[in-house]
Design a protein around this motif. Sequence first.
Motif, mmCIF file in Angstrom:
data_model
loop_
_atom_site.group_PDB
_atom_site.id
_atom_site.type_symbol
_atom_site.label_atom_id
_atom_site.label_comp_id
_atom_site.label_asym_id
_atom_site.label_seq_id
_atom_site.Cartn_x
_atom_site.Cartn_y
_atom_site.Cartn_z
ATOM 1 N N PHE A 138 124.516 79.587 53.871
ATOM 2 C CA PHE A 138 124.349 79.478 55.320
ATOM 3 C C PHE A 138 122.920 79.836 55.725
ATOM 4 O O PHE A 138 122.282 79.128 56.507
ATOM 5 N N ARG A 139 122.396 80.941 55.203
ATOM 6 C CA ARG A 139 121.025 81.354 55.549
ATOM 7 C C ARG A 139 120.008 80.287 55.151
ATOM 8 O O ARG A 139 119.087 79.979 55.901
ATOM 9 N N ALA A 140 120.168 79.751 53.944
ATOM 10 C CA ALA A 140 119.231 78.721 53.482
ATOM 11 C C ALA A 140 119.327 77.480 54.373
ATOM 12 O O ALA A 140 118.306 76.894 54.749
ATOM 13 N N GLY A 141 120.547 77.102 54.719
ATOM 14 C CA GLY A 141 120.734 75.940 55.591
ATOM 15 C C GLY A 141 120.176 76.167 56.977
ATOM 16 O O GLY A 141 119.520 75.291 57.554
ATOM 17 N N LEU A 142 120.420 77.346 57.526
ATOM 18 C CA LEU A 142 119.912 77.674 58.861
ATOM 19 C C LEU A 142 118.389 77.627 58.871
ATOM 20 O O LEU A 142 117.773 77.051 59.766
ATOM 21 N N ASN A 143 117.768 78.203 57.852
ATOM 22 C CA ASN A 143 116.307 78.187 57.779
ATOM 23 C C ASN A 143 115.772 76.770 57.599
ATOM 24 O O ASN A 143 114.745 76.413 58.176
ATOM 25 N N ALA A 144 116.461 75.946 56.824
ATOM 26 C CA ALA A 144 116.032 74.558 56.647
ATOM 27 C C ALA A 144 116.106 73.800 57.971
ATOM 28 O O ALA A 144 115.198 73.026 58.302
ATOM 29 N N ILE A 145 117.152 74.029 58.739
ATOM 30 C CA ILE A 145 117.285 73.375 60.041
ATOM 31 C C ILE A 145 116.175 73.841 60.985
ATOM 32 O O ILE A 145 115.555 73.035 61.682
ATOM 33 N N ILE A 146 115.910 75.134 61.011
ATOM 34 C CA ILE A 146 114.861 75.667 61.884
ATOM 35 C C ILE A 146 113.499 75.093 61.494
ATOM 36 O O ILE A 146 112.723 74.666 62.358
ATOM 37 N N LYS A 147 113.199 75.038 60.192
ATOM 38 C CA LYS A 147 111.923 74.479 59.737
ATOM 39 C C LYS A 147 111.791 73.015 60.146
ATOM 40 O O LYS A 147 110.741 72.595 60.647
ATOM 41 N N LYS A 148 112.833 72.250 59.928
ATOM 42 C CA LYS A 148 112.810 70.827 60.290
ATOM 43 C C LYS A 148 112.614 70.668 61.792
ATOM 44 O O LYS A 148 111.826 69.839 62.246
ATOM 45 N N TRP A 149 113.316 71.450 62.572
ATOM 46 C CA TRP A 149 113.211 71.414 64.027
ATOM 47 C C TRP A 149 111.783 71.743 64.469
ATOM 48 O O TRP A 149 111.199 71.049 65.305
ATOM 49 N N LEU A 150 111.199 72.787 63.905
ATOM 50 C CA LEU A 150 109.821 73.160 64.236
ATOM 51 C C LEU A 150 108.836 72.067 63.831
ATOM 52 O O LEU A 150 107.912 71.735 64.581
ATOM 53 N N ASN A 151 109.023 71.504 62.632
ATOM 54 C CA ASN A 151 108.129 70.439 62.159
ATOM 55 C C ASN A 151 108.210 69.188 63.032
ATOM 56 O O ASN A 151 107.256 68.425 63.105
ATOM 57 N N ASN A 152 109.345 68.988 63.687
ATOM 58 C CA ASN A 152 109.518 67.852 64.598
ATOM 59 C C ASN A 152 109.125 68.209 66.028
ATOM 60 O O ASN A 152 109.414 67.452 66.955
ATOM 61 N N GLY A 153 108.509 69.370 66.217
ATOM 62 C CA GLY A 153 108.048 69.772 67.547
ATOM 63 C C GLY A 153 109.170 70.206 68.473
ATOM 64 O O GLY A 153 109.016 70.128 69.698
ATOM 65 N N CYS A 154 110.293 70.635 67.922
ATOM 66 C CA CYS A 154 111.447 71.093 68.715
ATOM 67 C C CYS A 154 111.859 70.036 69.745
ATOM 68 O O CYS A 154 112.084 70.346 70.917
ATOM 69 N N GLN A 155 111.956 68.792 69.288
ATOM 70 C CA GLN A 155 112.325 67.702 70.188
ATOM 71 C C GLN A 155 113.754 67.857 70.714
ATOM 72 O O GLN A 155 114.027 67.528 71.858
ATOM 73 N N GLU A 156 114.637 68.343 69.867
ATOM 74 C CA GLU A 156 116.011 68.569 70.307
ATOM 75 C C GLU A 156 116.048 69.853 71.132
ATOM 76 O O GLU A 156 115.239 70.747 70.944
ATOM 77 N N THR A 157 117.012 69.932 72.009
ATOM 78 C CA THR A 157 117.154 71.141 72.816
ATOM 79 C C THR A 157 117.765 72.248 71.962
ATOM 80 O O THR A 157 118.424 71.967 70.942
ATOM 81 N N PRO A 158 117.577 73.498 72.365
ATOM 82 C CA PRO A 158 118.263 74.584 71.651
ATOM 83 C C PRO A 158 119.783 74.373 71.631
ATOM 84 O O PRO A 158 120.440 74.710 70.651
#
Length: 173
Positions: A138-158
């Motif tokens: 879960f931690r690894a997945g959560l961090n991967a999602i956060i990294k991807k979201w940040l790399n995409n400029g947080c285009q999706e809403t929280p």
Amino acid sequence: MNKFQNKKRKNSVEKIEKVFLQLIQKNNIDEISVSNICQEANVNRSTFYANYIDIYDLAENIKKQMELEFANFQISNHAKHDSEGYLNMFRYIKDNQIFFRTYFKLESISNSIPTEYHVELAEKYYNNQFIDYHIEFFRAGLNAIIKKWLNNGCQETPEEINEIISSEYQSKN
């Protein structure tokens, strides 16, 4: 050490850290030199080495400060052990994108956000069987999602990111 020297040292450390944070936005850690930092911060190399062993020690110190700052956010958000707590975390990340991009940029030292994991929720869905593996997954997945979201400029809403995470548990019902 007198107050003047303490203030001077503190100012030097702040300059060094500020320059490092600026440089790490454009460069990988192994591309940053003590000379670059000292030149940009207008401090002597001896000042740098009086406070840090090397670039990695500086990065580790900054990373610890960042973890403390994020921990303070988590403590203030601690009362919520449901998806609302994650939603607040995603809002905080979106509002502090440079902070978190910098944290992940220091990957040579650490590659994950120290997030609190809700063991009670996992125990509910996984009946304590292999819980340690689930927590790491879960931690690894959560961090991967956060990294991807940040790399995409947080285009999706929280809220959308929270839904992605929440849907993983909803499928367990």
